[in-house]
Write an enzyme that holds these catalytic residues in place. Structure first.
Site, mmCIF file in Angstrom:
data_model
loop_
_atom_site.group_PDB
_atom_site.id
_atom_site.type_symbol
_atom_site.label_atom_id
_atom_site.label_comp_id
_atom_site.label_asym_id
_atom_site.label_seq_id
_atom_site.Cartn_x
_atom_site.Cartn_y
_atom_site.Cartn_z
ATOM 1 N NE ARG A 151 -51.355 54.310 34.492
ATOM 2 C CZ ARG A 151 -51.667 54.147 33.201
ATOM 3 N NH1 ARG A 151 -52.328 55.093 32.566
ATOM 4 N NH2 ARG A 151 -51.297 53.068 32.545
ATOM 5 C CE1 TYR A 163 -54.235 52.116 28.912
ATOM 6 C CE2 TYR A 163 -54.543 52.423 31.274
ATOM 7 C CZ TYR A 163 -54.009 52.828 30.058
ATOM 8 O OH TYR A 163 -53.206 53.940 30.014
ATOM 9 C CG ASP A 214 -56.163 55.551 32.816
ATOM 10 O OD1 ASP A 214 -57.397 55.729 32.752
ATOM 11 O OD2 ASP A 214 -55.367 55.850 31.897
ATOM 12 C CG HIS A 216 -57.871 53.439 29.256
ATOM 13 N ND1 HIS A 216 -58.269 53.145 27.986
ATOM 14 C CD2 HIS A 216 -56.749 54.180 29.133
ATOM 15 C CE1 HIS A 216 -57.406 53.680 27.124
ATOM 16 N NE2 HIS A 216 -56.478 54.326 27.795
ATOM 17 C CD GLU A 240 -55.729 58.865 33.387
ATOM 18 O OE1 GLU A 240 -54.788 58.727 34.208
ATOM 19 O OE2 GLU A 240 -55.568 58.790 32.157
ATOM 20 C CD GLU A 266 -55.892 59.289 28.326
ATOM 21 O OE1 GLU A 266 -55.227 59.399 29.373
ATOM 22 O OE2 GLU A 266 -55.903 58.260 27.647
ATOM 23 N NE ARG A 287 -54.984 61.931 32.295
ATOM 24 C CZ ARG A 287 -53.717 61.656 31.985
ATOM 25 N NH1 ARG A 287 -52.734 62.364 32.529
ATOM 26 N NH2 ARG A 287 -53.425 60.677 31.159
ATOM 27 C CD GLU A 343 -49.777 59.635 31.376
ATOM 28 O OE1 GLU A 343 -50.505 60.439 30.764
ATOM 29 O OE2 GLU A 343 -49.925 58.410 31.328
ATOM 30 C CD1 TRP A 406 -58.383 48.645 24.956
ATOM 31 C CD2 TRP A 406 -57.661 50.714 24.531
ATOM 32 N NE1 TRP A 406 -57.064 48.692 25.305
ATOM 33 C CE2 TRP A 406 -56.593 49.945 25.067
ATOM 34 C CE3 TRP A 406 -57.430 52.053 24.187
ATOM 35 C CZ2 TRP A 406 -55.316 50.478 25.265
ATOM 36 C CZ3 TRP A 406 -56.177 52.582 24.388
ATOM 37 C CH2 TRP A 406 -55.130 51.798 24.918
HETATM 38 O O1 KDG Z 1 -52.893 56.594 22.744
HETATM 39 C C1 KDG Z 1 -53.602 56.212 23.870
HETATM 40 C C2 KDG Z 1 -52.747 56.319 25.110
HETATM 41 O O2 KDG Z 1 -52.122 57.558 25.167
HETATM 42 C C3 KDG Z 1 -53.564 56.134 26.358
HETATM 43 O O3 KDG Z 1 -54.149 54.865 26.351
HETATM 44 C C4 KDG Z 1 -52.681 56.296 27.572
HETATM 45 O O4 KDG Z 1 -54.570 56.383 29.011
HETATM 46 C C5 KDG Z 1 -53.406 56.642 28.806
HETATM 47 C C6 KDG Z 1 -52.662 57.364 29.831
HETATM 48 O O5 KDG Z 1 -53.279 57.728 30.805
HETATM 49 O O6 KDG Z 1 -51.468 57.584 29.652
HETATM 50 MG MG MG Z 2 -55.358 57.600 30.607
#
Ligand code: KDG
Ligand code: MG
Length: 406
Positions: A151, A163, A214, A216, A240, A266, A287, A343, A406
């Site tokens: 990644r 991020y 990602d 995010h 992602e 996630e 995820r 991951e 975020w």
């Molecule tokens: O607790 C939040 C994290 O696990 C996250 O920000 C990590 O986005 C993430 C990832 O893809 O690992």
């Molecule tokens: Mg993520």
């Protein structure tokens, strides 16, 4: 063989080997115990209270082999369903019970889930850099370590933090002590930068390595559609969390514009968060993670449902998921047919010492090991010297001060 057992006790262990972890230890009258992870990054103590006050008293005297019935009892029986706190607590119980089951039957958990469907689980790691050149260096370093999938995240020019990119030379770890840090976000700057970055990364590392990214949760569907389209020439394994996923139908718009594969989930804690995404084939990788999704029991069902729609797994595996969750993910990932990728964001040495484990990384893959149960233990003496420290994930604001995702 006498298999009748009863749960005699359960305790929550909170420890901070460089970051906080919540671990549930369930004990039985056979002397066998199991471990479950209940860590919810930045909200750890809510899960501790949920377990201690509301869940543990209901477990005593039950048969630890009854993973399905206990799961239903804690989920349906609570009346109040879903949500990350509830599901992390249920997940901790469920995983600890599968650990007990494996230990009692003297077999690794993957054998209880269908047996090994492959030799190992393909994993992806995190590479990052404050700019494109250092991100490329980091991708190359990870390829040299044997990773086949990486990644890539880089600092967005004009933004003081991004991020996935650490501030100093420490490994990236989003939760920080003190009150939540605030970071700035500009969609315009990011959308200008990300495709150019991947153009350079792909040119530098060649065609073979899988590249992931990602977003995010930062974009709207039409912005994500544009990004996915512009990333197509660089052949990403996945894009992602392009958008916050509460609005499942938003993915229809992304999907209709781009063939870049999409991963999300996630932050989901139930299959109901994803069933439209899966049923409509709007995503390629789910995820959801074992801990926040309520354990191995529901994740096995989610994976089987996803398989019907050609959706594969890509279980979350950041450092805020403890080694117990990593092991659970690897056992499940080894067993299911529609495993996609796992991951792997390695824990610190101190975390690994607190949680000695059988799983290992070799040449791009991870292997859960063949110890009975999950193959993870906890060094309680060491854990006891590392008390909980309050930490929060950051929040993000747009350049004009508006709070954003975020
Ligand atoms: O607790 C939040 C994290 O696990 C996250 O920000 C990590 O986005 C993430 C990832 O893809 O690992
Ligand atoms: Mg993520």
């Amino acid at each position: 063989m006498e298999l009748s057992m009863k749960i005699t006790g359960a305790r929550v262990i909170v420890t901070c080997p460089d970051r906080n972890f919540v671990t549930l230890r369930i004990e039985t009258d056979a002397g066998i115990y199991g471990l479950g992870d209940g860590t919810l990054n930045g909200r750890e103590m809510a899960v501790v209270a949920y377990l201690e006050e509301h869940v543990i008293p209901c477990l005593i005297g039950r048969d630890p082999f009854s993973t399905e019935d206990i799961w239903q009892y804690l989920y349906r029986g609570a009346y109040w369903r879903r949500g990350p706190v509830t599901m992390s607590a249920i997940g901790a119980v469920d995983v600890a019970l599968w650990d007990i089951k494996g230990k009692a039957l003297k077999t690794p958990v993957y054998n209880l889930l269908g047996g090994a469907s492959r030799q190992g689980c393909l994993v992806y790691c995190h590479a990052n850099g404050s700019d494109t050149a250092s991100a490329i260096d980091s991708v190359k370093k990870h390829i040299d370590l044997g990773y086949l999938a990486v990644r890539a995240q880089a600092g967005v020019p004009g933004l003081s933090s991004s991020y996935g990119v650490p501030k100093g030379n420490k490994s990236y770890e989003p939760a920080e002590r003190g009150l939540p840090a605030e970071s700035l976000w500009s969609t315009e700057k990011y959308l200008r930068f990300a495709p150019r970055m991947f153009e350079e990364v792909r040119k530098a590392v060649g065609e073979e390595v899988h590249l992931l990214h990602d977003v995010h949760h930062r974009l709207t569907p039409i912005e994500a559609a544009r990004l996915g389209k512009e990333l197509e020439p660089y052949d990403l394994f996945w894009m992602e969390d392009p958008v916050p996923a509460e609005l499942q139908e938003g993915f229809a718009l992304i999907r209709s514009h781009t063939t870049t594969p999409i991963a999300t989930g996630e932050v989901f804690n139930s299959l109901h968060d994803a069933h439209e995404l899966i049923r409509n084939q709007w995503i390629d990788y789910l995820r959801m993670t074992i801990v926040h999704g309520g354990g191995i029991t529901p994740l096995k069902k989610a994976a089987d449902f996803a398989a019907v729609y050609h959706v594969k797994t890509g279980f979350h595996g950041a450092t805020d998921l403890s080694p117990v969750t990593m092991a659970a993910a690897l056992h499940l990932g080894l067993a299911i047919n529609n495993f996609g990728i796992q991951e792997h964001m390695p824990h610190t040495d101190l975390t690994d010492r607190v949680f000695p484990h059988a799983y290992r990384f070799h040449a791009g893959y991870m292997y859960p090991g063949d110890e009975p149960g999950l193959g993870v233990d906890i060094d309680e003496a060491l854990a006891g010297t590392l008390p909980y420290q309050r930490a929060y994930l950051p929040v993000a604001r747009k350049l004009d001060g508006t709070l954003t995702d975020w």
